[in-house]
Scaffold this motif. Sequence first.
Motif, PDB file in Angstrom:
ATOM      1  N   MET A 139     -84.961  -0.584  66.204  1.00 34.97           N
ATOM      2  CA  MET A 139     -83.598   0.276  66.434  1.00 34.97           C
ATOM      3  C   MET A 139     -84.292   1.716  66.107  1.00 34.97           C
ATOM      4  O   MET A 139     -84.446   2.494  65.376  1.00 34.97           O
ATOM      5  CB  MET A 139     -82.670   0.056  65.029  1.00 34.97           C
ATOM      6  N   LEU A 140     -82.955   2.434  66.222  1.00 32.49           N
ATOM      7  CA  LEU A 140     -83.283   4.275  66.795  1.00 32.49           C
ATOM      8  C   LEU A 140     -82.810   4.723  65.043  1.00 32.49           C
ATOM      9  O   LEU A 140     -81.817   4.368  64.175  1.00 32.49           O
ATOM     10  CB  LEU A 140     -82.201   4.324  67.326  1.00 32.49           C
ATOM     11  N   ASP A 141     -84.185   5.912  64.654  1.00 31.55           N
ATOM     12  CA  ASP A 141     -83.739   6.032  63.591  1.00 31.55           C
ATOM     13  C   ASP A 141     -82.884   7.352  62.770  1.00 31.55           C
ATOM     14  O   ASP A 141     -83.487   7.976  63.629  1.00 31.55           O
ATOM     15  CB  ASP A 141     -85.228   6.367  62.770  1.00 31.55           C
ATOM     16  N   LEU A 142     -81.366   7.034  62.654  1.00 34.84           N
ATOM     17  CA  LEU A 142     -80.327   8.048  62.988  1.00 34.84           C
ATOM     18  C   LEU A 142     -80.912   8.905  61.306  1.00 34.84           C
ATOM     19  O   LEU A 142     -79.650   9.542  61.207  1.00 34.84           O
ATOM     20  CB  LEU A 142     -79.035   7.907  63.471  1.00 34.84           C
ATOM     21  N   SER A 143     -81.235   8.652  60.511  1.00 35.56           N
ATOM     22  CA  SER A 143     -81.229   9.498  59.153  1.00 35.56           C
ATOM     23  C   SER A 143     -81.646  11.218  59.283  1.00 35.56           C
ATOM     24  O   SER A 143     -82.216  11.156  59.936  1.00 35.56           O
ATOM     25  CB  SER A 143     -82.331   8.609  57.838  1.00 35.56           C
ATOM     26  N   CYS A 144     -81.438  11.808  58.734  1.00 35.96           N
ATOM     27  CA  CYS A 144     -81.732  12.843  58.003  1.00 35.96           C
ATOM     28  C   CYS A 144     -81.476  13.993  56.812  1.00 35.96           C
ATOM     29  O   CYS A 144     -80.987  13.867  55.885  1.00 35.96           O
ATOM     30  CB  CYS A 144     -80.399  13.714  59.051  1.00 35.96           C
ATOM     31  N   ARG A 145     -82.651  12.722  56.781  1.00 42.04           N
ATOM     32  CA  ARG A 145     -83.053  13.369  54.496  1.00 42.04           C
ATOM     33  C   ARG A 145     -83.323  14.828  54.437  1.00 42.04           C
ATOM     34  O   ARG A 145     -82.814  15.070  53.105  1.00 42.04           O
ATOM     35  CB  ARG A 145     -84.677  12.260  54.535  1.00 42.04           C
ATOM     36  N   ASP A 146     -83.014  15.601  55.230  1.00 46.01           N
ATOM     37  CA  ASP A 146     -83.484  16.728  54.641  1.00 46.01           C
ATOM     38  C   ASP A 146     -82.043  17.650  54.852  1.00 46.01           C
ATOM     39  O   ASP A 146     -82.612  19.206  55.324  1.00 46.01           O
ATOM     40  CB  ASP A 146     -84.830  17.704  55.591  1.00 46.01           C
ATOM     41  N   TRP A 147     -80.430  17.419  55.003  1.00 48.03           N
ATOM     42  CA  TRP A 147     -79.899  17.789  55.464  1.00 48.03           C
ATOM     43  C   TRP A 147     -79.008  18.768  55.137  1.00 48.03           C
ATOM     44  O   TRP A 147     -78.795  19.181  55.241  1.00 48.03           O
ATOM     45  CB  TRP A 147     -78.624  16.298  55.335  1.00 48.03           C
ATOM     46  N   VAL A 148     -79.561  18.916  53.292  1.00 46.55           N
ATOM     47  CA  VAL A 148     -79.215  19.731  52.825  1.00 46.55           C
ATOM     48  C   VAL A 148     -80.162  20.897  52.783  1.00 46.55           C
ATOM     49  O   VAL A 148     -79.346  22.612  53.147  1.00 46.55           O
ATOM     50  CB  VAL A 148     -79.625  19.391  50.954  1.00 46.55           C
TER      51      VAL A 148
ATOM     52  N   LEU B 102     -77.454  19.474  61.585  1.00 43.35           N
ATOM     53  CA  LEU B 102     -77.933  18.146  61.411  1.00 43.35           C
ATOM     54  C   LEU B 102     -77.828  16.245  61.745  1.00 43.35           C
ATOM     55  O   LEU B 102     -77.944  16.138  61.207  1.00 43.35           O
ATOM     56  CB  LEU B 102     -76.337  18.160  60.158  1.00 43.35           C
ATOM     57  N   VAL B 103     -78.010  17.482  62.764  1.00 43.74           N
ATOM     58  CA  VAL B 103     -78.133  16.484  64.025  1.00 43.74           C
ATOM     59  C   VAL B 103     -80.046  15.736  64.029  1.00 43.74           C
ATOM     60  O   VAL B 103     -80.570  17.509  64.554  1.00 43.74           O
ATOM     61  CB  VAL B 103     -77.759  15.487  65.324  1.00 43.74           C
ATOM     62  N   PRO B 104     -80.720  15.242  63.317  1.00 43.25           N
ATOM     63  CA  PRO B 104     -81.886  14.840  63.522  1.00 43.25           C
ATOM     64  C   PRO B 104     -82.481  14.710  64.544  1.00 43.25           C
ATOM     65  O   PRO B 104     -81.944  14.563  65.879  1.00 43.25           O
ATOM     66  CB  PRO B 104     -82.105  13.597  62.624  1.00 43.25           C
ATOM     67  N   ASP B 105     -84.107  15.606  64.634  1.00 42.00           N
ATOM     68  CA  ASP B 105     -85.088  15.186  65.416  1.00 42.00           C
ATOM     69  C   ASP B 105     -85.371  13.888  66.303  1.00 42.00           C
ATOM     70  O   ASP B 105     -85.653  13.535  66.360  1.00 42.00           O
ATOM     71  CB  ASP B 105     -86.605  16.036  65.619  1.00 42.00           C
ATOM     72  N   LEU B 106     -84.214  13.723  67.320  1.00 43.41           N
ATOM     73  CA  LEU B 106     -84.133  12.346  68.058  1.00 43.41           C
ATOM     74  C   LEU B 106     -84.909  12.749  69.073  1.00 43.41           C
ATOM     75  O   LEU B 106     -85.226  13.015  70.135  1.00 43.41           O
ATOM     76  CB  LEU B 106     -83.021  12.405  68.568  1.00 43.41           C
ATOM     77  N   VAL B 107     -85.974  11.289  69.577  1.00 39.60           N
ATOM     78  CA  VAL B 107     -86.216  10.769  70.647  1.00 39.60           C
ATOM     79  C   VAL B 107     -85.759   9.906  71.360  1.00 39.60           C
ATOM     80  O   VAL B 107     -85.773   8.678  71.299  1.00 39.60           O
ATOM     81  CB  VAL B 107     -87.912  10.403  70.796  1.00 39.60           C
ATOM     82  N   LEU B 108     -84.561  10.690  72.089  1.00 38.48           N
ATOM     83  CA  LEU B 108     -84.104   9.345  72.900  1.00 38.48           C
ATOM     84  C   LEU B 108     -84.520   9.619  74.832  1.00 38.48           C
ATOM     85  O   LEU B 108     -84.957  10.488  75.307  1.00 38.48           O
ATOM     86  CB  LEU B 108     -82.627  10.361  73.214  1.00 38.48           C
ATOM     87  N   PRO B 109     -83.906   8.798  75.287  1.00 41.60           N
ATOM     88  CA  PRO B 109     -84.348   8.125  76.417  1.00 41.60           C
ATOM     89  C   PRO B 109     -84.008   8.237  77.754  1.00 41.60           C
ATOM     90  O   PRO B 109     -84.099   8.970  79.333  1.00 41.60           O
ATOM     91  CB  PRO B 109     -84.081   6.513  76.543  1.00 41.60           C
ATOM     92  N   ASN B 110     -82.801   9.729  77.620  1.00 40.26           N
ATOM     93  CA  ASN B 110     -82.358  10.159  78.439  1.00 40.26           C
ATOM     94  C   ASN B 110     -81.516  11.263  78.328  1.00 40.26           C
ATOM     95  O   ASN B 110     -80.417  11.686  77.918  1.00 40.26           O
ATOM     96  CB  ASN B 110     -80.885   9.479  79.354  1.00 40.26           C
ATOM     97  N   SER B 111     -82.351  12.238  78.624  1.00 40.81           N
ATOM     98  CA  SER B 111     -82.650  14.067  78.142  1.00 40.81           C
ATOM     99  C   SER B 111     -81.421  14.082  79.355  1.00 40.81           C
ATOM    100  O   SER B 111     -80.365  15.420  79.084  1.00 40.81           O
ATOM    101  CB  SER B 111     -83.635  14.790  77.629  1.00 40.81           C
ATOM    102  N   VAL B 112     -81.885  14.201  80.346  1.00 40.11           N
ATOM    103  CA  VAL B 112     -81.201  14.839  81.801  1.00 40.11           C
ATOM    104  C   VAL B 112     -79.865  14.440  81.645  1.00 40.11           C
ATOM    105  O   VAL B 112     -79.322  14.840  82.182  1.00 40.11           O
ATOM    106  CB  VAL B 112     -81.342  13.744  82.809  1.00 40.11           C
ATOM    107  N   GLU B 113     -79.318  13.349  81.363  1.00 42.31           N
ATOM    108  CA  GLU B 113     -77.569  12.373  81.220  1.00 42.31           C
ATOM    109  C   GLU B 113     -77.272  13.465  79.900  1.00 42.31           C
ATOM    110  O   GLU B 113     -76.577  13.979  79.898  1.00 42.31           O
ATOM    111  CB  GLU B 113     -77.943  11.079  80.811  1.00 42.31           C
ATOM    112  N   GLY B 114     -77.840  13.949  79.120  1.00 42.43           N
ATOM    113  CA  GLY B 114     -77.850  14.601  77.666  1.00 42.43           C
ATOM    114  C   GLY B 114     -77.885  15.847  77.953  1.00 42.43           C
ATOM    115  O   GLY B 114     -76.332  17.233  78.274  1.00 42.43           O
ATOM    116  N   ASP B 115     -78.000  16.789  79.095  1.00 43.90           N
ATOM    117  CA  ASP B 115     -78.499  18.059  79.551  1.00 43.90           C
ATOM    118  C   ASP B 115     -76.955  18.061  80.565  1.00 43.90           C
ATOM    119  O   ASP B 115     -76.490  19.077  80.208  1.00 43.90           O
ATOM    120  CB  ASP B 115     -79.636  18.819  80.388  1.00 43.90           C
TER     121      ASP B 115
END
Length: 564
Positions: free
Chosen positions: A1-10, A19-32
Amino acid sequence: MLDLSCRDWVERQRAGLSLVPDLVLPNSVEGDRAVGIFNKLRLFDVPGTPTMAEAAGDWFRRIVWALFASLDPVTKARLIRELFLLVPKKNNKTTGGALLMLTALLMNERPRAPFLLTGPVHKTADDAFAAAEGAITLDNVLHKKLHVRDHLKTIIHRETGAKLEIMTFDPDIVTGKKVVGALIDEEHILGKMPRAKKAMVQLRGGMMPFPEAFLAIITTQSDEAPAGVFKEDLTKAREIRDGKRSGQMLPVLYEFPGDMQRSEEKLWRDPANWPMVTPNLGRSIALDTLVQAFNDEEANGEAALRTWASQHLNVEIGLALMTDRWAGADFWEAAGEPGLTLEALLERSEVCVVGIDGGGLDDLLGLCVMGRERGTRRWLTWHHAWAHKIVLERRKEIAPRLLDFEAAGELSLVEKPGMDVKEVADVVCQVRDAGLLPEKHGIGVDGAGIGDIVDELTAPERGFAVGADGQIVAISQGWRLNGAIKTTERKLAGGDMVHGSLLLMNFCVGNAKIEDKGNAVSITKQVSGKAKIDPLMATFDAAYLMALNPAAMVIGEDYELTTT
């Protein structure tokens, strides 16, 4: 499962980073592509009708990108199934949410896919629809591609047949709906609705057949202590953010760290810290405007300021403060010792008294065990309450809170009358068997409506007695309780009284209203209205007895206190 934590949020908040963590997602084209569509949408009610590329912040664009980039191009399953965005008012919340859903409608490939945007009140739904309709009107391409049905607040995609419905939240309508995408605006208000939790469960269930489905929750903090479904989702989002649990919810919470909210300096009051929780500062809101509003509300008193701060700075309210509040409420939160159990209280005390207050079937039965701590002589208090399940129907306006208290182990719901009384008597016997109850006047009860309690305590198997030489004593209420009320106030203000930081007691203390009776003050259920204060009244009953400076029962000439 994708880790969606953001422990350094402060640290991210202090640096003004997403505050969106640095994620490696499968569809950057769709995101763009989603960000490109979102950026072209215009604000109809702003001079110059700027695009979102000009008016929106990167903090929101990053959310849009992550939500759509998480759609796996092969399986067509969305890895981020939910978004929980906690952001103060005037930070492009409702408008941004409406245009996010408009983007989803345009991105969708499923024929006749249903989308839903709902707000808790008509104005919220109207504002969201106006933002979406205005963006369509200002774009010739969208005007041709989308059919707007104003009277139904519905937008239909002419090519796919997909539709976006915008409506006021109604559990009857939401329950059973199957949607590919939904946005819930101002969920904190839904937390006060007794049927909202069931409706949200149904809504989430209706998304299960669609692998690409998503639920977006965009809300401010509550203007009361968080409750119901809002409290559940807020807790879940915080735990995912902090890495304490996993899940498919993307948590984006613009709130101050707990130490900044609870510090004696009240660091959240410093405008220099406000950019931490206002990501759209400089666009839809100005700092000097916030400062002026803060000063205005501060002049209106602490209660008004807390309410304003909950909405504009996301400061969580633990204890509501009214203008006619009990004076001890101002010191209640600071006197908390989280985790103070009954067993720990008995272990630390040299003597204990018990206060009991109860009413009818739609009231709470409140219990307070108060101990005098060895060495310090501080008053330690432990509370619990009981309620018949019928109260959930008769007091629907507080039912979500009562269920929260039950889940926290602070309140017990019973099926039949008498079960609560037996459990109260069990606790009283536990105190007595620990050798901590005075020989006389150790159990204080409300002088009215105590028949069942007295009957249970005086049963042969319990062995307690009533009267001048007995352990059970009726405590007069109303203005006659003035001494106990004032003593409790002084103990709290001086740091000489400790409690277990229960949500239940925050609720009861916040509900208590005072009424002047000559030189005395009175706190009664009649003055406090439908809100429940029974466990607080039990505290005053216990304080009345503890103020008599009792001693524990003597076992022989030299006795030793023990606990079970």
